[in-house]
Design a protein around this motif. Structure first.
Motif, PDB file in Angstrom:
ATOM      1  N   GLN A  92      34.442  11.904  33.604  1.00 33.37           N
ATOM      2  CA  GLN A  92      35.828  11.887  34.062  1.00 33.37           C
ATOM      3  C   GLN A  92      35.890  11.928  35.596  1.00 33.37           C
ATOM      4  O   GLN A  92      36.626  11.183  36.217  1.00 33.37           O
ATOM      5  N   LEU A 118      34.945   8.556  36.992  1.00 33.53           N
ATOM      6  CA  LEU A 118      36.060   7.609  36.917  1.00 33.53           C
ATOM      7  C   LEU A 118      37.031   7.880  38.059  1.00 33.53           C
ATOM      8  O   LEU A 118      37.493   6.960  38.739  1.00 33.53           O
ATOM      9  N   ALA A 119      37.311   9.168  38.246  1.00 43.49           N
ATOM     10  CA  ALA A 119      38.266   9.531  39.302  1.00 43.49           C
ATOM     11  C   ALA A 119      37.743   9.114  40.669  1.00 43.49           C
ATOM     12  O   ALA A 119      38.498   8.627  41.506  1.00 43.49           O
ATOM     13  N   ALA A 140      38.165   5.366  41.016  1.00 44.99           N
ATOM     14  CA  ALA A 140      39.571   5.003  41.184  1.00 44.99           C
ATOM     15  C   ALA A 140      40.068   5.462  42.549  1.00 44.99           C
ATOM     16  O   ALA A 140      40.819   4.749  43.223  1.00 44.99           O
ATOM     17  N   ASP A 150      42.731   4.048  45.422  1.00 45.28           N
ATOM     18  CA  ASP A 150      44.098   4.555  45.369  1.00 45.28           C
ATOM     19  C   ASP A 150      44.086   6.047  45.029  1.00 45.28           C
ATOM     20  O   ASP A 150      44.281   6.438  43.885  1.00 45.28           O
ATOM     21  N   VAL A 191      46.122   8.447  45.869  1.00 44.55           N
ATOM     22  CA  VAL A 191      47.398   9.069  45.488  1.00 44.55           C
ATOM     23  C   VAL A 191      47.630   8.946  43.986  1.00 44.55           C
ATOM     24  O   VAL A 191      47.990   9.918  43.312  1.00 44.55           O
ATOM     25  N   THR A 192      47.399   7.751  43.466  1.00 39.85           N
ATOM     26  CA  THR A 192      47.643   7.561  42.038  1.00 39.85           C
ATOM     27  C   THR A 192      46.664   8.392  41.200  1.00 39.85           C
ATOM     28  O   THR A 192      47.026   8.900  40.140  1.00 39.85           O
ATOM     29  N   VAL A 193      45.447   8.529  41.675  1.00 39.45           N
ATOM     30  CA  VAL A 193      44.494   9.396  40.964  1.00 39.45           C
ATOM     31  C   VAL A 193      45.033  10.817  40.901  1.00 39.45           C
ATOM     32  O   VAL A 193      44.993  11.478  39.862  1.00 39.45           O
ATOM     33  N   ARG A 194      45.577  11.284  42.000  1.00 32.58           N
ATOM     34  CA  ARG A 194      46.148  12.637  42.006  1.00 32.58           C
ATOM     35  C   ARG A 194      47.358  12.718  41.079  1.00 32.58           C
ATOM     36  O   ARG A 194      47.609  13.743  40.450  1.00 32.58           O
ATOM     37  N   MET A 195      48.111  11.626  40.989  1.00 38.79           N
ATOM     38  CA  MET A 195      49.260  11.631  40.085  1.00 38.79           C
ATOM     39  C   MET A 195      48.829  11.801  38.635  1.00 38.79           C
ATOM     40  O   MET A 195      49.623  12.216  37.790  1.00 38.79           O
ATOM     41  N   MET A 196      47.585  11.488  38.347  1.00 42.39           N
ATOM     42  CA  MET A 196      47.067  11.694  36.989  1.00 42.39           C
ATOM     43  C   MET A 196      46.706  13.162  36.761  1.00 42.39           C
ATOM     44  O   MET A 196      46.282  13.532  35.665  1.00 42.39           O
ATOM     45  N   GLY A 197      46.805  13.951  37.818  1.00 38.75           N
ATOM     46  CA  GLY A 197      46.495  15.367  37.675  1.00 38.75           C
ATOM     47  C   GLY A 197      45.077  15.715  38.095  1.00 38.75           C
ATOM     48  O   GLY A 197      44.633  16.847  37.938  1.00 38.75           O
ATOM     49  N   VAL A 198      44.361  14.724  38.635  1.00 34.96           N
ATOM     50  CA  VAL A 198      43.000  14.987  39.108  1.00 34.96           C
ATOM     51  C   VAL A 198      43.089  15.717  40.447  1.00 34.96           C
ATOM     52  O   VAL A 198      43.831  15.286  41.334  1.00 34.96           O
ATOM     53  N   ARG A 199      42.357  16.807  40.582  1.00 33.25           N
ATOM     54  CA  ARG A 199      42.437  17.570  41.829  1.00 33.25           C
ATOM     55  C   ARG A 199      41.653  16.881  42.941  1.00 33.25           C
ATOM     56  O   ARG A 199      40.460  16.636  42.818  1.00 33.25           O
ATOM     57  N   ALA A 200      42.365  16.601  44.018  1.00 32.35           N
ATOM     58  CA  ALA A 200      41.741  15.917  45.154  1.00 32.35           C
ATOM     59  C   ALA A 200      40.515  16.696  45.630  1.00 32.35           C
ATOM     60  O   ALA A 200      39.466  16.113  45.915  1.00 32.35           O
TER      61      ALA A 200
END
Ligand SMILES: Nc1ncnc2c1ncn2[C@@H]1O[C@H](COP(=O)(O)OP(=O)(O)OP(=O)(O)O)[C@@H](O)[C@H]1O
Ligand SMILES: [Mg+2]
Lengths: 246, 299
Positions: free
Chosen positions: B164, B167-168, B171, B175, B177-186
């Protein structure tokens, strides 16, 4: 009806530009709310503020009774708000399946995620056929489906869609609206940004109309649809375009 | 023929070392657009961890290898936490200057608290020996380095494809920002990128040190320069580019070493950089073209 999402007096600025000024917006549990307005009205700015992507200059956002205004982007989805961003923004180099997996990033139940991917595939057969293709090889409509499917993977309580029909052929637009109607019937709460006012109004419960960063009208979808003034001033293009393409 | 095979192995091992270092630079760059010029100091810190362990604890020599790798990895994560995180949202030049700052700071700490002079560091005896493959006698370190590079890169690919967080990372390269929008912690994504870069640098450091037999405070400079050149050569920001760039650079060096007459052999690096320059004139986006690979920056 209890307010699931409650935006109070929200303003967004980009430097000197005031993109959104003191906008109030409520989405009740189980409701479908349309957010309408011409280009540059501030719709995406409002969505970005809800998603935590841009900071609020004034006001705050409450979700399910809690103030979420200062949460980081990654915490918003954990509260139950999933945003399908303007322009889709699928992960171009990842496969369709990988996109869906990443959409479920907040979930730990591997089996549940696998099941939901399958469920998405049955809802979007086109995605199943392209499961192993990179998202960038999908058509615009397929990418939009993927973006929505990806949003659903987090099992949101509120789905925010920013212009899901943007740039798509009329036939595909119809498919997208059919899909949204299906989600509505399943009881999903949605906030839908649209320029395609006629279609949006035909399936929403209530609507807000933004113009130049301000909320110029809010009411039931029927009221907005029947207000010639509103349509002539702010939504003319949307209605006219759909009338033409119908 | 034997000579050719021997030199090919040599080229592979040098190229592999550059690839490991270049991949470390590229993976951090792909995620946060930072050229971490303090990458070389990870090698130095891994090396000094070996030296200090010998000085104070005298562990068995083979135990120095995991110590080196672990300290390089830990240092990378510390750099991120202490130095780069506070400037994460600043303009890119701030990040670059911070990296130089970290680099200079680490070098000077080593100068002040240890010494400017090189210090000897042992590596296991068997690493310095030769082994025979068929009727070839080849240095163990070259065989090992080639194998370890292949294993490390396979591991990296598995991480990027099967997990996971991988993948993050892929991605996020395009992008975030969109990865963070998925809830992935920067923070998790960035820290993992640094940890991976530190791990790869630590592995490379073991081989660098086994060749030199010593550490000095400035030993990271040349390797990070080579890694940077490899990244540019392959196409900056692309992981495939870093891999290809590293291998090509290593092969070019060994090749020139072999063919250059002894009077000009001292200018080998000048010839190498000239060649790199020519390649870039013909193919400014690097050997691995634009949209080809994960982590490619420009859209
Ligand atoms: N990142 C930004 N920096 C500066 N100005 C911006 C930025 N994003 C939006 N704006 C400006 O803010 C205003 C509102 O833009 P916004 O994107 O919210 O409108 P919109 O209603 O979503 O329009 P559209 O229908 O075209 O998507 C516009 O004038 C736009 O130019
Ligand atoms: Mg918009």
């Amino acid at each position: 009806m209890t307010a699931l999402l409650d935006v109070r007096s929200a303003s967004v600025r980009y430097g000197a530009i005031a993109a959104l000024r003191n906008v109030d917006l409520v989405v009740g549990e189980g409701e479908i709310v349309a957010l309408l307005g011409p280009n540059g009205a501030g719709k995406t700015s409002l969505v970005s503020a809800i998603a935590g992507i841009v900071p609020l200059a004034t006001g705050d956002v409450h979700f399910d009774g809690a103030n979420i205004s200062n949460l980081a982007v990654e915490d918003i989805v954990r509260r139950g708000i999933s945003v399908t961003p303007e322009g889709r923004r699928v992960f171009a180099d990842l496969t369709v399946t990988e996109n869906l997996q990443l959409g479920a990033a907040i979930r730990a139940d591997r089996q549940g995620v696998a099941d939901d991917i399958e469920r998405n595939f049955s809802m979007f057969p086109i995605l199943k056929a392209r499961a192993r293709s990179e998202a960038k090889t999908l058509s615009g409509g397929e990418q939009q489906m993927l973006a929505i499917a990806r949003s659903l993977m987090s099992k949101p309580r509120l789905l925010v869609l920013d212009e899901p029909s943007l740039g798509l052929a009329p036939k595909i637009v119809d498919q997208i609206f059919e899909l949204m109607a299906k989600l509505r019937d399943e009881g999903l709460t949605m906030l839908v940004v649209e320029q395609n006012a006629a279609e949006a109004l035909s399936f929403a419960d209530r609507a807000y109309v933004l113009n130049s960063g301000e909320c110029v009208y809010s009411g039931t979808a029927a009221e907005v649809a029947n207000s010639d003034d509103l349509i002539a001033h702010y939504l003319g293009d949307g209605i006219a375009t759909t009338a033409l393409t119908d | 023929m034997d000579y050719f095979l021997q030199q090919s192995l040599n080229a592979l091992s040098v190229g592999g070392e550059y690839a490991l270092l270049a991949l470390g630079l590229a993976i951090v760059f792909s995620v946060i657009r930072l050229v971490n010029f303090a990458h070389g100091e990870l090698i130095a810190l891994g090396g000094y961890a070996m030296y200090l362990s010998v000085l104070f604890a005298a562990p068995p020599v083979y135990a120095l290898i995991p110590i080196c790798i672990f300290v390089a990895m830990l240092s990378a994560v510390c750099f991120e936490r202490v130095a780069f995180r506070p400037v994460r949202n600043a303009p890119p030049t701030t990040g670059l200057l911070t990296a130089f700052g970290v680099s200079i700071l680490v070098q000077n700490i080593l100068v002040i608290f240890v010494a400017t002079r090189p210090k000897p560091v042992p590596t296991p005896d068997w690493m310095g020996g030769t082994m025979s493959i068929g009727d070839l006698d080849v240095p163990v370190v070259q065989v090992l380095e080639t194998i370890v590079t292949v294993v490390a890169i396979t591991g990296l690919l598995l991480l990027l494809r099967k997990t996971q967080i991988g993948l993050a990372m892929r991605a996020a390269a395009k992008d975030f920002v969109t990865v963070r929008m998925m809830g992935v912690r920067a923070n998790r994504v960035i820290m993992t990128a640094f940890a991976v870069s530190g791990l790869l640098a630590g592995i490379a450091a073991v081989f660098i040190i086994s060749r030199r037999g010593a550490v000095d405070p400035f030993m990271g400079f040349i390797p990070v320069l080579k890694a940077f050149v490899a990244c540019v050569l392959g196409g900056f920001g692309s992981l495939a580019g870093a891999l290809v760039g590293g291998l090509v650079l290593g092969c070019a060096e060994v090749f020139l070493q072999v063919v250059l007459p002894s009077q000009v052999a001292g200018f080998r690096d000048a010839f190498v950089f000239l060649m790199v320059g020519l390649i870039l004139v013909m193919k400014p986006e690097g050997l691995v073209g634009k949209k080809v690979e994960l982590g490619d920056k420009d859209e």
